[in-house]
Design a protein around this motif. Sequence first.
Motif, PDB file in Angstrom:
ATOM      1  N   GLY A   1      16.507   7.714 -17.668  1.00 19.77           N
ATOM      2  CA  GLY A   1      15.609   8.977 -17.083  1.00 19.77           C
ATOM      3  C   GLY A   1      14.364   8.893 -16.344  1.00 19.77           C
ATOM      4  N   HIS A   2      14.678   7.874 -15.324  1.00 19.39           N
ATOM      5  CA  HIS A   2      13.840   7.565 -14.382  1.00 19.39           C
ATOM      6  C   HIS A   2      13.797   8.604 -13.062  1.00 19.39           C
ATOM      7  N   ASN A   3      12.867   8.786 -12.181  1.00 18.43           N
ATOM      8  CA  ASN A   3      12.720   9.798 -11.289  1.00 18.43           C
ATOM      9  C   ASN A   3      12.998   9.070  -9.926  1.00 18.43           C
ATOM     10  N   ALA A   4      12.883   7.695  -9.819  1.00 25.15           N
ATOM     11  CA  ALA A   4      13.146   6.976  -8.513  1.00 25.15           C
ATOM     12  C   ALA A   4      14.122   6.089  -8.537  1.00 25.15           C
ATOM     13  N   MET A   5      14.996   6.193  -7.383  1.00 29.09           N
ATOM     14  CA  MET A   5      16.074   5.062  -7.191  1.00 29.09           C
ATOM     15  C   MET A   5      15.839   4.515  -5.890  1.00 29.09           C
ATOM     16  N   TYR A   6      16.295   3.363  -5.725  1.00 31.48           N
ATOM     17  CA  TYR A   6      16.378   2.270  -4.543  1.00 31.48           C
ATOM     18  C   TYR A   6      17.845   1.805  -4.257  1.00 31.48           C
ATOM     19  N   TRP A   7      18.007   1.648  -3.016  1.00 29.77           N
ATOM     20  CA  TRP A   7      18.914   0.695  -2.473  1.00 29.77           C
ATOM     21  C   TRP A   7      18.174  -0.484  -1.974  1.00 29.77           C
ATOM     22  N   TYR A   8      18.709  -1.933  -2.182  1.00 23.66           N
ATOM     23  CA  TYR A   8      18.234  -2.955  -1.522  1.00 23.66           C
ATOM     24  C   TYR A   8      19.497  -3.841  -0.913  1.00 23.66           C
ATOM     25  N   LYS A   9      19.537  -4.621  -0.040  1.00 23.13           N
ATOM     26  CA  LYS A   9      20.465  -5.490   0.415  1.00 23.13           C
ATOM     27  C   LYS A   9      19.779  -6.735   0.302  1.00 23.13           C
ATOM     28  N   GLN A  10      20.527  -7.748  -0.451  1.00 19.79           N
ATOM     29  CA  GLN A  10      20.375  -8.954  -0.694  1.00 19.79           C
ATOM     30  C   GLN A  10      21.116 -10.122  -0.244  1.00 19.79           C
TER      31      GLN A  10
ATOM     32  N   ARG B   1      14.504  11.674  -0.111  1.00 20.15           N
ATOM     33  CA  ARG B   1      14.402  10.425   0.299  1.00 20.15           C
ATOM     34  C   ARG B   1      12.871  10.261   0.813  1.00 20.15           C
ATOM     35  N   VAL B   2      12.381   9.200   0.442  1.00 21.38           N
ATOM     36  CA  VAL B   2      10.805   9.142   0.584  1.00 21.38           C
ATOM     37  C   VAL B   2      10.670   7.703   1.499  1.00 21.38           C
ATOM     38  N   GLU B   3      11.574   7.069   1.771  1.00 18.55           N
ATOM     39  CA  GLU B   3      11.611   5.686   2.519  1.00 18.55           C
ATOM     40  C   GLU B   3      12.860   5.407   2.903  1.00 18.55           C
ATOM     41  N   ASN B   4      12.964   5.078   4.557  1.00 17.63           N
ATOM     42  CA  ASN B   4      14.349   4.660   5.234  1.00 17.63           C
ATOM     43  C   ASN B   4      13.738   3.736   5.944  1.00 17.63           C
ATOM     44  N   ASN B   5      13.849   2.539   5.732  1.00 24.10           N
ATOM     45  CA  ASN B   5      13.534   1.204   6.371  1.00 24.10           C
ATOM     46  C   ASN B   5      14.181   0.680   7.727  1.00 24.10           C
TER      47      ASN B   5
ATOM     48  N   SER C   1       0.835  -1.195   0.102  1.00 28.30           N
ATOM     49  CA  SER C   1      -0.059   0.006  -0.130  1.00 28.30           C
ATOM     50  C   SER C   1       0.668   1.241   0.061  1.00 28.30           C
ATOM     51  N   ASN C   2       2.091   1.263   0.202  1.00 30.55           N
ATOM     52  CA  ASN C   2       2.939   2.171   0.241  1.00 30.55           C
ATOM     53  C   ASN C   2       4.058   2.269  -1.197  1.00 30.55           C
ATOM     54  N   TYR C   3       3.407   1.588  -1.913  1.00 33.58           N
ATOM     55  CA  TYR C   3       3.937   1.511  -3.137  1.00 33.58           C
ATOM     56  C   TYR C   3       5.333   0.661  -3.480  1.00 33.58           C
ATOM     57  N   GLN C   4       5.825   0.294  -2.255  1.00 36.12           N
ATOM     58  CA  GLN C   4       7.058  -0.602  -2.427  1.00 36.12           C
ATOM     59  C   GLN C   4       6.981  -2.018  -2.710  1.00 36.12           C
ATOM     60  N   LEU C   5       7.686  -2.579  -3.112  1.00 29.80           N
ATOM     61  CA  LEU C   5       7.869  -4.163  -3.355  1.00 29.80           C
ATOM     62  C   LEU C   5       8.116  -4.887  -2.050  1.00 29.80           C
ATOM     63  N   ILE C   6       7.126  -5.784  -1.865  1.00 32.97           N
ATOM     64  CA  ILE C   6       7.456  -6.918  -0.912  1.00 32.97           C
ATOM     65  C   ILE C   6       7.902  -8.147  -1.736  1.00 32.97           C
ATOM     66  N   TRP C   7       9.142  -8.740  -1.461  1.00 35.07           N
ATOM     67  CA  TRP C   7       9.757  -9.751  -2.004  1.00 35.07           C
ATOM     68  C   TRP C   7       9.581 -11.152  -1.366  1.00 35.07           C
ATOM     69  N   GLY C   8       9.497 -12.208  -2.122  1.00 35.05           N
ATOM     70  CA  GLY C   8       9.717 -13.633  -1.658  1.00 35.05           C
ATOM     71  C   GLY C   8      11.213 -13.694  -1.474  1.00 35.05           C
ATOM     72  N   ALA C   9      11.613 -14.878  -0.826  1.00 30.39           N
ATOM     73  CA  ALA C   9      12.679 -15.265  -0.815  1.00 30.39           C
ATOM     74  C   ALA C   9      13.446 -15.762  -1.733  1.00 30.39           C
ATOM     75  N   GLY C  10      12.921 -16.104  -2.834  1.00 25.31           N
ATOM     76  CA  GLY C  10      13.495 -16.797  -4.024  1.00 25.31           C
ATOM     77  C   GLY C  10      13.503 -18.078  -3.999  1.00 25.31           C
TER      78      GLY C  10
ATOM     79  N   LEU D   1      14.570  -3.971   1.222  1.00 29.53           N
ATOM     80  CA  LEU D   1      14.582  -2.252   0.886  1.00 29.53           C
ATOM     81  C   LEU D   1      15.097  -1.541   2.086  1.00 29.53           C
ATOM     82  N   MET D   2      16.119  -0.772   1.645  1.00 32.58           N
ATOM     83  CA  MET D   2      16.859   0.107   2.372  1.00 32.58           C
ATOM     84  C   MET D   2      16.386   1.575   2.421  1.00 32.58           C
ATOM     85  N   PHE D   3      16.511   1.947   0.945  1.00 30.19           N
ATOM     86  CA  PHE D   3      16.022   3.485   0.837  1.00 30.19           C
ATOM     87  C   PHE D   3      15.464   3.564  -0.390  1.00 30.19           C
ATOM     88  N   VAL D   4      14.697   4.629  -0.462  1.00 32.35           N
ATOM     89  CA  VAL D   4      13.942   4.965  -1.584  1.00 32.35           C
ATOM     90  C   VAL D   4      13.987   6.605  -1.903  1.00 32.35           C
ATOM     91  N   TYR D   5      14.500   6.968  -2.924  1.00 35.74           N
ATOM     92  CA  TYR D   5      14.429   8.310  -3.408  1.00 35.74           C
ATOM     93  C   TYR D   5      13.466   8.564  -4.524  1.00 35.74           C
TER      94      TYR D   5
END
Lengths: 112, 117
Positions: B28-37, B54-58, A96-105, B45-49
Amino acid sequence: AQSVAQPEDQVNVAEGNPLTVKCTYSVSGNPYLFWYVQYPNRGLQFLLKYITGDNLVKGSYGFEAEFNKSQTSFHLKKPSALVSDSALYFCAVRDSNYQLIWGAGTKLIIKP
Amino acid sequence: ETGVTQTPRHLVMGMTNKKSLKCEQHLGHNAMYWYKQSAKKPLELMFVYSLEERVENNSVPSRFSPECPNSSHLFLHLHTLQPEDSALYLCASSPQASGSMAYNEQFFGPGTRLTVL
């Protein structure tokens, strides 16, 4: 709580056989569902998505996925597997916050 | 190539070092993300710009500090990391972070494999 489950850590399929990689989800509102693939030492690549409309979605590399609202599932399928399909597959749902929720793969191994 | 590049591809650092990860998108995108795998875990999801804000800081520890100087570049500054921070760090971009275009797919870079000794 919003979540995605990929119940199988690994799926083994013989080349030429059909394959299925399972995904179930829990989300409030209409689900926006995605499949991505990750090859070794690479980032994730988009395969397909379901937003609305036909429950059978076709994507890249011959993959398709079936959205089943009653079972809250979005399983990835391919009629005939190739060795080159061996990779890590991720299911995701937008929350609902437009972010992706991921499975573990799920690691898919196609044997010759 | 997805149009998203990341440097370096591999990084080994001690717990007292300071380093930075760089991401650049040519889409040319407006949003960028950092993820940890991490292995056998969902992407975190770590951060969203969005448009450089910054619009998200988990709830990411302060030893990770993002910077987005413009819509094409994203940095992740690292200092006094812990061994459990070793992981693959992925950058992604998308047309928008929210709103009617938020169901467009994200495009990922190849990642930076970070090892903290």
